[in-house]
Design a protein around this motif. Structure first.
Motif, PDB file in Angstrom:
ATOM      1  N   ALA A  58      -6.882  17.220   7.312  1.00  0.00           N
ATOM      2  CA  ALA A  58      -5.647  17.133   6.514  1.00  0.00           C
ATOM      3  C   ALA A  58      -4.665  16.125   7.122  1.00  0.00           C
ATOM      4  O   ALA A  58      -3.997  15.381   6.390  1.00  0.00           O
ATOM      5  CB  ALA A  58      -5.000  18.509   6.406  1.00  0.00           C
ATOM      6  N   ILE A  59      -4.586  16.100   8.450  1.00  0.00           N
ATOM      7  CA  ILE A  59      -3.650  15.180   9.105  1.00  0.00           C
ATOM      8  C   ILE A  59      -4.003  13.728   8.741  1.00  0.00           C
ATOM      9  O   ILE A  59      -3.138  12.939   8.360  1.00  0.00           O
ATOM     10  CB  ILE A  59      -3.671  15.387  10.644  1.00  0.00           C
ATOM     11  N   ILE A  60      -5.279  13.396   8.813  1.00  0.00           N
ATOM     12  CA  ILE A  60      -5.661  12.007   8.502  1.00  0.00           C
ATOM     13  C   ILE A  60      -5.546  11.723   7.005  1.00  0.00           C
ATOM     14  O   ILE A  60      -5.155  10.641   6.588  1.00  0.00           O
ATOM     15  CB  ILE A  60      -7.058  11.701   9.057  1.00  0.00           C
ATOM     16  N   PHE A  61      -5.833  12.759   6.217  1.00  0.00           N
ATOM     17  CA  PHE A  61      -5.682  12.632   4.765  1.00  0.00           C
ATOM     18  C   PHE A  61      -4.224  12.294   4.404  1.00  0.00           C
ATOM     19  O   PHE A  61      -3.958  11.409   3.586  1.00  0.00           O
ATOM     20  CB  PHE A  61      -6.108  13.957   4.121  1.00  0.00           C
ATOM     21  N   LEU A  62      -3.266  12.971   5.056  1.00  0.00           N
ATOM     22  CA  LEU A  62      -1.845  12.730   4.776  1.00  0.00           C
ATOM     23  C   LEU A  62      -1.346  11.431   5.403  1.00  0.00           C
ATOM     24  O   LEU A  62      -0.400  10.808   4.911  1.00  0.00           O
ATOM     25  CB  LEU A  62      -1.004  13.902   5.333  1.00  0.00           C
ATOM     26  N   TRP A  63      -1.990  11.013   6.496  1.00  0.00           N
ATOM     27  CA  TRP A  63      -1.602   9.787   7.203  1.00  0.00           C
ATOM     28  C   TRP A  63      -2.005   8.537   6.415  1.00  0.00           C
ATOM     29  O   TRP A  63      -1.328   7.505   6.460  1.00  0.00           O
ATOM     30  CB  TRP A  63      -2.280   9.797   8.585  1.00  0.00           C
ATOM     31  N   THR A  64      -3.121   8.645   5.666  1.00  0.00           N
ATOM     32  CA  THR A  64      -3.686   7.454   5.019  1.00  0.00           C
ATOM     33  C   THR A  64      -2.744   6.789   4.003  1.00  0.00           C
ATOM     34  O   THR A  64      -2.600   5.560   4.043  1.00  0.00           O
ATOM     35  CB  THR A  64      -5.053   7.786   4.374  1.00  0.00           C
ATOM     36  N   PRO A  65      -2.094   7.550   3.101  1.00  0.00           N
ATOM     37  CA  PRO A  65      -1.212   6.843   2.151  1.00  0.00           C
ATOM     38  C   PRO A  65      -0.099   6.023   2.814  1.00  0.00           C
ATOM     39  O   PRO A  65       0.054   4.843   2.485  1.00  0.00           O
ATOM     40  CB  PRO A  65      -0.691   7.965   1.253  1.00  0.00           C
ATOM     41  N   PRO A  66       0.670   6.582   3.773  1.00  0.00           N
ATOM     42  CA  PRO A  66       1.667   5.715   4.431  1.00  0.00           C
ATOM     43  C   PRO A  66       1.011   4.514   5.132  1.00  0.00           C
ATOM     44  O   PRO A  66       1.517   3.397   5.066  1.00  0.00           O
ATOM     45  CB  PRO A  66       2.334   6.637   5.461  1.00  0.00           C
ATOM     46  N   HIS A  67      -0.134   4.754   5.796  1.00  0.00           N
ATOM     47  CA  HIS A  67      -0.841   3.667   6.492  1.00  0.00           C
ATOM     48  C   HIS A  67      -1.188   2.544   5.520  1.00  0.00           C
ATOM     49  O   HIS A  67      -0.887   1.380   5.744  1.00  0.00           O
ATOM     50  CB  HIS A  67      -2.131   4.233   7.115  1.00  0.00           C
ATOM     51  N   PHE A  68      -1.805   2.912   4.412  1.00  0.00           N
ATOM     52  CA  PHE A  68      -2.289   1.866   3.524  1.00  0.00           C
ATOM     53  C   PHE A  68      -1.205   1.282   2.629  1.00  0.00           C
ATOM     54  O   PHE A  68      -1.139   0.064   2.422  1.00  0.00           O
ATOM     55  CB  PHE A  68      -3.474   2.358   2.683  1.00  0.00           C
ATOM     56  N   TRP A  69      -0.333   2.145   2.084  1.00  0.00           N
ATOM     57  CA  TRP A  69       0.670   1.613   1.149  1.00  0.00           C
ATOM     58  C   TRP A  69       1.646   0.667   1.845  1.00  0.00           C
ATOM     59  O   TRP A  69       2.137  -0.277   1.222  1.00  0.00           O
ATOM     60  CB  TRP A  69       1.399   2.752   0.459  1.00  0.00           C
ATOM     61  N   ALA A  70       1.933   0.927   3.135  1.00  0.00           N
ATOM     62  CA  ALA A  70       2.810  -0.004   3.863  1.00  0.00           C
ATOM     63  C   ALA A  70       2.168  -1.392   3.881  1.00  0.00           C
ATOM     64  O   ALA A  70       2.825  -2.409   3.638  1.00  0.00           O
ATOM     65  CB  ALA A  70       3.062   0.500   5.280  1.00  0.00           C
ATOM     66  N   LEU A  71       0.850  -1.421   4.132  1.00  0.00           N
ATOM     67  CA  LEU A  71       0.144  -2.707   4.114  1.00  0.00           C
ATOM     68  C   LEU A  71       0.125  -3.292   2.696  1.00  0.00           C
ATOM     69  O   LEU A  71       0.358  -4.483   2.492  1.00  0.00           O
ATOM     70  CB  LEU A  71      -1.293  -2.518   4.619  1.00  0.00           C
ATOM     71  N   ALA A  72      -0.141  -2.428   1.722  1.00  0.00           N
ATOM     72  CA  ALA A  72      -0.249  -2.893   0.335  1.00  0.00           C
ATOM     73  C   ALA A  72       1.073  -3.490  -0.158  1.00  0.00           C
ATOM     74  O   ALA A  72       1.084  -4.380  -1.009  1.00  0.00           O
ATOM     75  CB  ALA A  72      -0.693  -1.744  -0.567  1.00  0.00           C
ATOM     76  N   MET A  73       2.200  -2.989   0.392  1.00  0.00           N
ATOM     77  CA  MET A  73       3.498  -3.556  -0.001  1.00  0.00           C
ATOM     78  C   MET A  73       3.615  -5.002   0.485  1.00  0.00           C
ATOM     79  O   MET A  73       4.228  -5.842  -0.167  1.00  0.00           O
ATOM     80  CB  MET A  73       4.641  -2.724   0.595  1.00  0.00           C
ATOM     81  N   SER A 130       6.094  -3.229  10.025  1.00  0.00           N
ATOM     82  CA  SER A 130       6.350  -2.429  11.216  1.00  0.00           C
ATOM     83  C   SER A 130       5.753  -1.016  11.060  1.00  0.00           C
ATOM     84  O   SER A 130       5.121  -0.496  11.978  1.00  0.00           O
ATOM     85  CB  SER A 130       7.866  -2.380  11.431  1.00  0.00           C
ATOM     86  N   LEU A 131       5.897  -0.421   9.878  1.00  0.00           N
ATOM     87  CA  LEU A 131       5.339   0.912   9.646  1.00  0.00           C
ATOM     88  C   LEU A 131       3.808   0.861   9.663  1.00  0.00           C
ATOM     89  O   LEU A 131       3.150   1.723  10.242  1.00  0.00           O
ATOM     90  CB  LEU A 131       5.835   1.489   8.308  1.00  0.00           C
ATOM     91  N   PHE A 132       3.231  -0.165   9.036  1.00  0.00           N
ATOM     92  CA  PHE A 132       1.767  -0.285   9.017  1.00  0.00           C
ATOM     93  C   PHE A 132       1.215  -0.359  10.441  1.00  0.00           C
ATOM     94  O   PHE A 132       0.289   0.364  10.810  1.00  0.00           O
ATOM     95  CB  PHE A 132       1.342  -1.525   8.224  1.00  0.00           C
ATOM     96  N   LYS A 133       1.816  -1.240  11.249  1.00  0.00           N
ATOM     97  CA  LYS A 133       1.329  -1.403  12.627  1.00  0.00           C
ATOM     98  C   LYS A 133       1.521  -0.115  13.417  1.00  0.00           C
ATOM     99  O   LYS A 133       0.645   0.309  14.165  1.00  0.00           O
ATOM    100  CB  LYS A 133       2.084  -2.545  13.317  1.00  0.00           C
ATOM    101  N   TYR A 134       2.686   0.500  13.217  1.00  0.00           N
ATOM    102  CA  TYR A 134       2.952   1.725  13.960  1.00  0.00           C
ATOM    103  C   TYR A 134       1.994   2.843  13.538  1.00  0.00           C
ATOM    104  O   TYR A 134       1.601   3.673  14.360  1.00  0.00           O
ATOM    105  CB  TYR A 134       4.412   2.171  13.782  1.00  0.00           C
ATOM    106  N   SER A 135       1.601   2.872  12.255  1.00  0.00           N
ATOM    107  CA  SER A 135       0.722   3.947  11.798  1.00  0.00           C
ATOM    108  C   SER A 135      -0.566   3.978  12.618  1.00  0.00           C
ATOM    109  O   SER A 135      -1.105   5.047  12.918  1.00  0.00           O
ATOM    110  CB  SER A 135       0.408   3.795  10.302  1.00  0.00           C
ATOM    111  N   ILE A 136      -1.050   2.808  12.995  1.00  0.00           N
ATOM    112  CA  ILE A 136      -2.287   2.733  13.777  1.00  0.00           C
ATOM    113  C   ILE A 136      -2.053   3.257  15.199  1.00  0.00           C
ATOM    114  O   ILE A 136      -2.805   4.097  15.698  1.00  0.00           O
ATOM    115  CB  ILE A 136      -2.811   1.287  13.777  1.00  0.00           C
ATOM    116  N   LEU A 137      -0.971   2.796  15.807  1.00  0.00           N
ATOM    117  CA  LEU A 137      -0.628   3.258  17.151  1.00  0.00           C
ATOM    118  C   LEU A 137      -0.390   4.771  17.139  1.00  0.00           C
ATOM    119  O   LEU A 137      -0.822   5.499  18.040  1.00  0.00           O
ATOM    120  CB  LEU A 137       0.637   2.520  17.620  1.00  0.00           C
TER     121      LEU A 137
END
Ligand code: HEM
Ligand SMILES: CC(C)=CCC/C(C)=C/CC/C(C)=C/COP(=O)(O)OP(=O)(O)O
Length: 321
Positions: free
Chosen positions: A184-199, A281-288
């Motif tokens: 669930a944690i990774i499932f919820l993490w994925t939209p912010p991770h990807f949408w930040a990049l997609a923006m 900044s959010l995309f990069k931070y999501s990975i870290l």
């Protein structure tokens, strides 16, 4: 004469290196690294801090082979749009360095190797979970959703959340609530991770007709959605401490600090949705964030940490807790 032979040998060498490099790139290795970190976190939690090194090696190898297979098939399927997008044009298939049929054979070989390795040296559930990751990512995300639904990565993201289940199952042979919480944690993490990049790269997705959220709904709605997922994500990471009691104080502190920064960045984006640098900044931070959160789970689970926490808590007047 000597020189000609030498030049030919070194040219052959360069060619072999280039071929190996191309196949390596097909697997999207940097993404695999993070997938494996989440697998390892699942293993450490399941094994309560004491993982058998051989099982770790086998599971990470099997996981890497499965993810490499999934990513290769994704590259094969998406080669038409990858050829058009600036960011992906250099990839081995659109640039013609690997033939589609060879990529397919490579992907099938990786999948068979993964399934065999995990079945023989871990267990059948582990092998089936990894296989389901490939099938879900290829069929549900790449084929069915990516080009047709604005919710593509929300549902498709479930594939990327399977690796910690693989790690957990390798250790215990089954899945528990904590394993599903990692999912669930990774499932919820994925939209912010990807949408930040997609923006940041919205225009490229628009050009090839991929209905990513920022393309369809714009920056403001996307920033709102990112904020909502982040708001659910951060408290969810703490469920591992309470009520599940799988992780302790050390992890709780790490999750709170990392989560605070995540929320701060998501909040900034909500305030200025069309600011590309904030999204970056959010995309990069999501990975870290995910890397360090997993590291926090591992460190917390180690016997040495548990002993230290015990010693400290005994020396403090914490009887009321
Ligand atoms: C449906 C779910 C996901 C989508 C659509 C997605 C999409 C992307 C995209 C398009 C990139 C840029 C890659 C590039 O420039 O070639 C990226 C980068 C990355 N993603 Fe994701 N991602 C997803 C889930 C995940 C998951 C589950 C993980 C690992 C747990 C992950 C880890 C990474 C990493 C580490 C990078 C940076 C790679 C680099 O350094 O180039 N992603 N993601
Ligand atoms: C257990 C197991 C084998 C799981 C596999 C899961 C897996 C490979 C997840 C990767 C997620 C990912 C990199 C998406 C890229 O999306 P994209 O194709 O839209 O990115 P692109 O635009 O860069 O091609």
């Amino acid at each position: 004469m000597q020189e000609v032979i030498q030049t030919n040998v070194s040219r052959h060498h360069d060619n072999v290196l280039q071929v190996v490099q191309s196949y390596y790139q097909l697997t999207k290795p940097r993404i695999i690294l993070l997938l494996l970190i989440t697998t390892a976190a699942g293993m450490w939690l399941a094994a309560k801090g004491e993982v058998d090194p051989l099982l770790l090696l086998v599971t990470l190898t099997g996981g890497a082979l499965a993810s490499g297979s999934a990513n290769t098939i994704n590259c094969l399927y998406d080669r038409d749009i990858d050829y058009i997008m600036e960011r992906t044009r250099w990839r081995p298939l659109p640039s013609g360095r690997v033939k589609p049929v060879d990529a397919l054979i490579f992907a099938i070989a990786l999948a068979i190797a993964s399934f065999t390795l995990l079945t023989v040296f871990a267990n059948l559930l582990t092998a089936l979970l990894a296989l389901s990751g490939i099938v879900f990512y290829v069929l549900i995300y790449t084929h069915w959703l990516k080009r047709h639904s604005v919710q593509n990565i929300v549902i498709g993201g479930a594939a990327g959340a399977i690796p910690p289940l693989v790690g957990w199952a390798a250790v215990t042979g089954d899945l528990s609530w904590s394993a599903w919480l990692l999912f669930a944690i990774i499932f919820l993490w994925t939209p912010p991770h990807f949408w930040a990049l997609a923006m940041m790269i919205r225009d490229e997705y628009k050009e090839v007709g991929v209905p990513m959220l920022p393309v369809i709904e714009g920056d403001e709605i996307t920033a709102q959605q990112i904020w909502i997922y982040s708001l659910i994500l951060v408290p969810s990471t703490l469920l591992l401490v309470y009520p599940l009691h799988t992780s302790g104080f050390v992890y709780a502190a790490i999750a709170l600090i990392l989560g605070g920064i995540f929320l701060q960045k998501a909040w900034q984006l909500l305030q200025s949705p069309s600011e590309r640098n904030t999204a970056r900044s959010l995309f990069k931070y999501s990975i870290l964030y995910l890397m360090l959160l997993c590291a926090g789970m591992v460190v917390d689970s180690l016997p040495v940490t548990q002993n230290m926490v015990m010693a400290v808590s005994e020396s403090l007047p914490l009887g009321f807790l």
